[in-house]
Design a protein around this motif. Structure first.
Motif, PDB file in Angstrom:
ATOM      1  N   ILE A   9       0.833  -1.204   0.000  1.00 11.88           N
ATOM      2  CA  ILE A   9       0.000   0.000   0.000  1.00 11.88           C
ATOM      3  C   ILE A   9       0.867   1.252   0.000  1.00 11.88           C
ATOM      4  O   ILE A   9       0.556   2.241  -0.689  1.00 11.88           O
ATOM      5  N   GLU A  10       1.961   1.235   0.731  1.00 14.57           N
ATOM      6  CA  GLU A  10       2.877   2.386   0.752  1.00 14.57           C
ATOM      7  C   GLU A  10       3.475   2.637  -0.622  1.00 14.57           C
ATOM      8  O   GLU A  10       3.630   3.794  -1.047  1.00 14.57           O
ATOM      9  N   THR A  11       3.806   1.563  -1.334  1.00 11.67           N
ATOM     10  CA  THR A  11       4.394   1.716  -2.665  1.00 11.67           C
ATOM     11  C   THR A  11       3.368   2.276  -3.646  1.00 11.67           C
ATOM     12  O   THR A  11       3.671   3.177  -4.450  1.00 11.67           O
ATOM     13  N   LEU A  12       2.148   1.773  -3.576  1.00 15.00           N
ATOM     14  CA  LEU A  12       1.099   2.308  -4.436  1.00 15.00           C
ATOM     15  C   LEU A  12       0.880   3.794  -4.168  1.00 15.00           C
ATOM     16  O   LEU A  12       0.743   4.601  -5.099  1.00 15.00           O
ATOM     17  N   SER A  13       0.866   4.181  -2.897  1.00 16.52           N
ATOM     18  CA  SER A  13       0.694   5.589  -2.539  1.00 16.52           C
ATOM     19  C   SER A  13       1.831   6.436  -3.075  1.00 16.52           C
ATOM     20  O   SER A  13       1.619   7.537  -3.594  1.00 16.52           O
ATOM     21  N   ALA A  14       3.060   5.914  -2.955  1.00 17.39           N
ATOM     22  CA  ALA A  14       4.230   6.658  -3.429  1.00 17.39           C
ATOM     23  C   ALA A  14       4.200   6.848  -4.938  1.00 17.39           C
ATOM     24  O   ALA A  14       4.735   7.830  -5.469  1.00 17.39           O
ATOM     25  N   LEU A  15       3.565   5.912  -5.646  1.00 18.49           N
ATOM     26  CA  LEU A  15       3.468   6.008  -7.097  1.00 18.49           C
ATOM     27  C   LEU A  15       2.365   6.967  -7.547  1.00 18.49           C
ATOM     28  O   LEU A  15       2.269   7.296  -8.733  1.00 18.49           O
ATOM     29  N   GLY A  16       1.526   7.398  -6.614  1.00 17.47           N
ATOM     30  CA  GLY A  16       0.468   8.344  -6.948  1.00 17.47           C
ATOM     31  C   GLY A  16      -0.917   7.757  -6.966  1.00 17.47           C
ATOM     32  O   GLY A  16      -1.880   8.453  -7.324  1.00 17.47           O
ATOM     33  N   ALA A  17      -1.065   6.483  -6.585  1.00 17.19           N
ATOM     34  CA  ALA A  17      -2.404   5.894  -6.530  1.00 17.19           C
ATOM     35  C   ALA A  17      -3.239   6.620  -5.480  1.00 17.19           C
ATOM     36  O   ALA A  17      -2.739   7.018  -4.427  1.00 17.19           O
ATOM     37  N   THR A  18      -4.497   6.776  -5.772  1.00 15.98           N
ATOM     38  CA  THR A  18      -5.416   7.419  -4.838  1.00 15.98           C
ATOM     39  C   THR A  18      -6.570   6.509  -4.445  1.00 15.98           C
ATOM     40  O   THR A  18      -7.213   6.726  -3.418  1.00 15.98           O
ATOM     41  N   THR A  19      -6.838   5.505  -5.275  1.00 15.78           N
ATOM     42  CA  THR A  19      -8.043   4.702  -5.122  1.00 15.78           C
ATOM     43  C   THR A  19      -7.731   3.242  -5.414  1.00 15.78           C
ATOM     44  O   THR A  19      -6.943   2.937  -6.313  1.00 15.78           O
ATOM     45  N   VAL A  20      -8.367   2.360  -4.654  1.00 18.49           N
ATOM     46  CA  VAL A  20      -8.215   0.919  -4.837  1.00 18.49           C
ATOM     47  C   VAL A  20      -9.608   0.315  -4.973  1.00 18.49           C
ATOM     48  O   VAL A  20     -10.527   0.657  -4.224  1.00 18.49           O
ATOM     49  N   PHE A  21      -9.753  -0.586  -5.927  1.00 20.49           N
ATOM     50  CA  PHE A  21     -11.001  -1.322  -6.131  1.00 20.49           C
ATOM     51  C   PHE A  21     -10.766  -2.788  -5.782  1.00 20.49           C
ATOM     52  O   PHE A  21      -9.652  -3.300  -5.941  1.00 20.49           O
ATOM     53  N   GLY A  22     -11.784  -3.474  -5.330  1.00 17.38           N
ATOM     54  CA  GLY A  22     -11.597  -4.887  -5.073  1.00 17.38           C
ATOM     55  C   GLY A  22     -12.568  -5.465  -4.077  1.00 17.38           C
ATOM     56  O   GLY A  22     -13.560  -4.847  -3.687  1.00 17.38           O
ATOM     57  N   ILE A  23     -12.245  -6.690  -3.652  1.00 18.80           N
ATOM     58  CA  ILE A  23     -13.054  -7.457  -2.705  1.00 18.80           C
ATOM     59  C   ILE A  23     -12.095  -8.214  -1.784  1.00 18.80           C
ATOM     60  O   ILE A  23     -11.147  -8.850  -2.259  1.00 18.80           O
ATOM     61  N   PRO A  24     -12.325  -8.185  -0.463  1.00 21.10           N
ATOM     62  CA  PRO A  24     -11.433  -8.921   0.450  1.00 21.10           C
ATOM     63  C   PRO A  24     -11.547 -10.433   0.257  1.00 21.10           C
ATOM     64  O   PRO A  24     -12.532 -10.947  -0.277  1.00 21.10           O
ATOM     65  N   GLY A  25     -10.535 -11.131   0.708  1.00 21.72           N
ATOM     66  CA  GLY A  25     -10.520 -12.591   0.728  1.00 21.72           C
ATOM     67  C   GLY A  25      -9.501 -13.038   1.756  1.00 21.72           C
ATOM     68  O   GLY A  25      -8.634 -12.254   2.172  1.00 21.72           O
ATOM     69  N   GLN A  26      -9.584 -14.288   2.169  1.00 24.88           N
ATOM     70  CA  GLN A  26      -8.769 -14.751   3.294  1.00 24.88           C
ATOM     71  C   GLN A  26      -7.271 -14.482   3.100  1.00 24.88           C
ATOM     72  O   GLN A  26      -6.598 -13.977   3.990  1.00 24.88           O
ATOM     73  N   HIS A  27      -6.754 -14.820   1.925  1.00 23.56           N
ATOM     74  CA  HIS A  27      -5.316 -14.663   1.705  1.00 23.56           C
ATOM     75  C   HIS A  27      -4.920 -13.215   1.486  1.00 23.56           C
ATOM     76  O   HIS A  27      -3.737 -12.874   1.573  1.00 23.56           O
ATOM     77  N   ALA A  28      -5.898 -12.338   1.206  1.00 23.48           N
ATOM     78  CA  ALA A  28      -5.607 -10.929   0.948  1.00 23.48           C
ATOM     79  C   ALA A  28      -5.826 -10.047   2.160  1.00 23.48           C
ATOM     80  O   ALA A  28      -5.688  -8.824   2.073  1.00 23.48           O
ATOM     81  N   LEU A  29      -6.135 -10.623   3.311  1.00 26.02           N
ATOM     82  CA  LEU A  29      -6.480  -9.799   4.474  1.00 26.02           C
ATOM     83  C   LEU A  29      -5.317  -8.919   4.924  1.00 26.02           C
ATOM     84  O   LEU A  29      -5.535  -7.826   5.460  1.00 26.02           O
TER      85      LEU A  29
END
Length: 544
Positions: A9-29
């Motif tokens: 998440i820190e890397t995405l923020s540093a790259l300029g991302a502002t928004t994330v789309f998706g759905i949680p799942g056990q391995h992605a918690l």
């Protein structure tokens, strides 16, 4: 404790991302736990392929990669249909998929939840590159490379998967800051530009097909296209993906009528045909019925499409850079040959052809369909962004929709249905303004669950559902081909009551009230739905 999930998440923020789309799942918690501590906005979808469509819709209006986070196995696989549209339409996307713990990787069949022999292989057909991260230290570099790859022409989705244990274990390196990526643009070869300029300058009947590559290249590309068309006195048609690349009301504009024989004949008669930013695929070649007799100049950022269907001078380049280079070369050379189309100017040819198209449609009793399209266009603002599903209304829009100062988005790249509403949700997030989605009743059912997402995030999307009781276009195809339609008729809900059950305002409209009801919906807040029970017909195909 900072974890691998935090580092993602820190890397995405540093790259300029502002928004994330998706759905949680056990391995992605581990990712979602980190997301909750970050400044990134999270938009929660209900089905993974719709989350991918939403990321696609966001990317199309922000010019930054849509970020999609999905879980392992079923979640990752369900997202692939949405990712395919981004791949086919050159939409940049970063897909972060979780994975089972590293001990289970490699097809060892340990019986872990969501286990696949090779999850990454499943994504290979719909993403530019695929990566598996085995150590937290690699997270910033891999995601930075993925961001660059997604944006580099031809842009598209990139797949990054991270095992559950890597996401949950401590991150040994500090967070990155201010990662700035400016992908290199594809510059055309000078010799190819010179040859293209010579051919176009000497042409008596030059014509241009403008595709999505012109639009993606930006305003400068569109301005260069207009100047080149005017300098050459060349008629221009826009493919569905190239809508807005050239103004509909320009005297040289054939609009978007790529599926018309009169337009096809112009391109066959051209002594030099410039196709820029388009694959010249099934739709844009009028279902391969177009057979150019003159010299083809084909410009695209994807080298695999050059000469894939027609021989010619293939130039791999960014559409805008190529147009600017060719324009400059012509201006610095001899004065171009005056164009003449068998005694007609290009503007006269365009005017005649537009009238021929109008007369052809008038002979087929299609005023109802045209009036519906006029009502939609007149009801929404000139700067409206519109999102269209694979439905009869969309096929009309491919050829007739004038985006004016807005933009046209459709799922024609891969052609899967269910695109319009979830992608419009992403577009509304990116634009922070109301957008329009247009679906049929069949395609609406693919994304009906996203009414919950629209309500949860209070997104300004107006969804027009044209209800004809089935898969209307397939009904027409089957009746024309086989004399009867099988499997096309659908039981469907009361869409108004169903939308209201989600807490979303909904209106039952009719052809007479459509424009007024749509204007009223546009002035409302949050999501709303209009349901139009009517049957639309297609025009008679001209490629047969």
């Amino acid at each position: 404790m900072r974890t691998g999930g935090d580092l993602v998440i820190e890397t995405l923020s540093a790259l300029g991302a502002t928004t994330v789309f998706g759905i949680p799942g056990q391995h992605a918690l581990g990712l979602f736990d980190a997301l909750g501590r970050s400044p990134l906005q999270y938009i929660s979808s209900r089905v993974e392929n719709n989350a991918a469509f939403a990321a696609d819709g966001f990317a199309r209006v922000t010019n930054q990669p849509g970020v999609l986070i999905v879980s392992t196995g079923p979640g990752a696989l369900t997202a692939l249909a949405g990712i395919q549209e981004a791949s086919a339409s050159s939409v940049p996307m970063i897909v972060i998929a979780s994975q089972i713990p590293q001990a289970g990787l490699g097809g060892r069949r340990k019986g872990m939840l969501h286990e696949l022999d090779d999850q990454k292989a499943a994504a290979r057909n719909v993403t530019k590159t695929q990566h598996t991260i085995h150590h937290a230290s690699a997270i910033p570099a891999v995601i930075e490379d993925a961001w660059r790859t997604a944006l580099s022409a031809p842009s598209g989705p990139v797949w990054v998967e991270i095992p559950q244990d890597v996401l949950l274990h401590p991150a040994p390196i500090p967070p990155p800051y201010d990662l700035s990526i400016t992908p290199a643009r594809l510059t055309p070869h000078h010799s190819s530009v010179t040859r293209a300029a010579q051919l176009l300058s000497a042409a008596q009947r030059p014509a241009i097909i403008a595709g999505g590559g012109v639009r993606r290249s930006g305003i400068a590309a569109q301005q260069a296209l207009a100047m080149l068309a005017e300098l050459l006195d060349a008629p221009v048609v826009c493919t569905p993906g190239g809508n807005t690349a050239f103004p509909h009301d320009h005297p040289l504009s054939l609009g978007g009528w790529v599926e018309d024989r009169y337009v096809t004949e112009i391109f066959e008669d051209a002594d030099v045909l410039l196709a820029v930013g388009t694959a010249l695929g099934e739709v844009s070649s009028n279902y391969y019925s177009m057979q150019p007799r003159g010299q083809l100049i084909h410009i695209d950022a994807e080298p695999r499409v050059l000469e894939a269907n027609y021989p010619g001078l293939g130039i791999r380049a960014d559409a805008g850079l190529a147009l600017e280079a060719i324009l400059s070369a012509i201006r610095h050379g001899p004065k171009p040959t005056a164009s003449t189309w068998h005694g007609l100017t290009a503007a006269e040819l365009v005017n005649t052809t537009r009238q021929q198209i109008s007369d052809r449609l008038a002979s087929q009793d299609l005023e109802h369909e045209q009036s519906i399209m006029r009502s939609i266009r007149n009801a929404v603002p000139d700067d409206a962004h519109t999102y269209w599903d694979m439905t009869i209304a969309s096929y009309w829009a491919w050829n007739t929709w004038d985006s004016k100062h807005g933009a046209f988005h459709s799922g024609q790249g891969a052609g899967g249905i269910g695109y319009a509403f979830p992608s419009a949700l992403g577009g509304a997030v990116g634009l922070q303004q109301r957008v329009l989605a247009v679906s049929g009743d069949g395609s609406a059912m693919y994304s009906i669950a996203e009414l919950a997402a629209a309500k949860q995030h209070n997104l300004p999307v107006t969804w027009l559902i044209i209800d004809d009781g089935g898969y209307g276009i397939l009904r027409e195809y089957m009746r024309d081909a086989f004399g009867q339609a099988v499997g096309t008729e659908l039981a469907r809900p009361d869409f108004v009551a169903l939308a209201q059950s989600f807490g979303v305002s909904a209106t039952l409209t009719d052809p007479v009230s459509l424009a007024d009801d749509l204007q009223a919906a546009w002035l409302a807040t949050g999501p709303n739905v209009l349901v139009l029970p009517t049957t639309l017909k297609m025009w008679a195909p001209t490629h047969k």
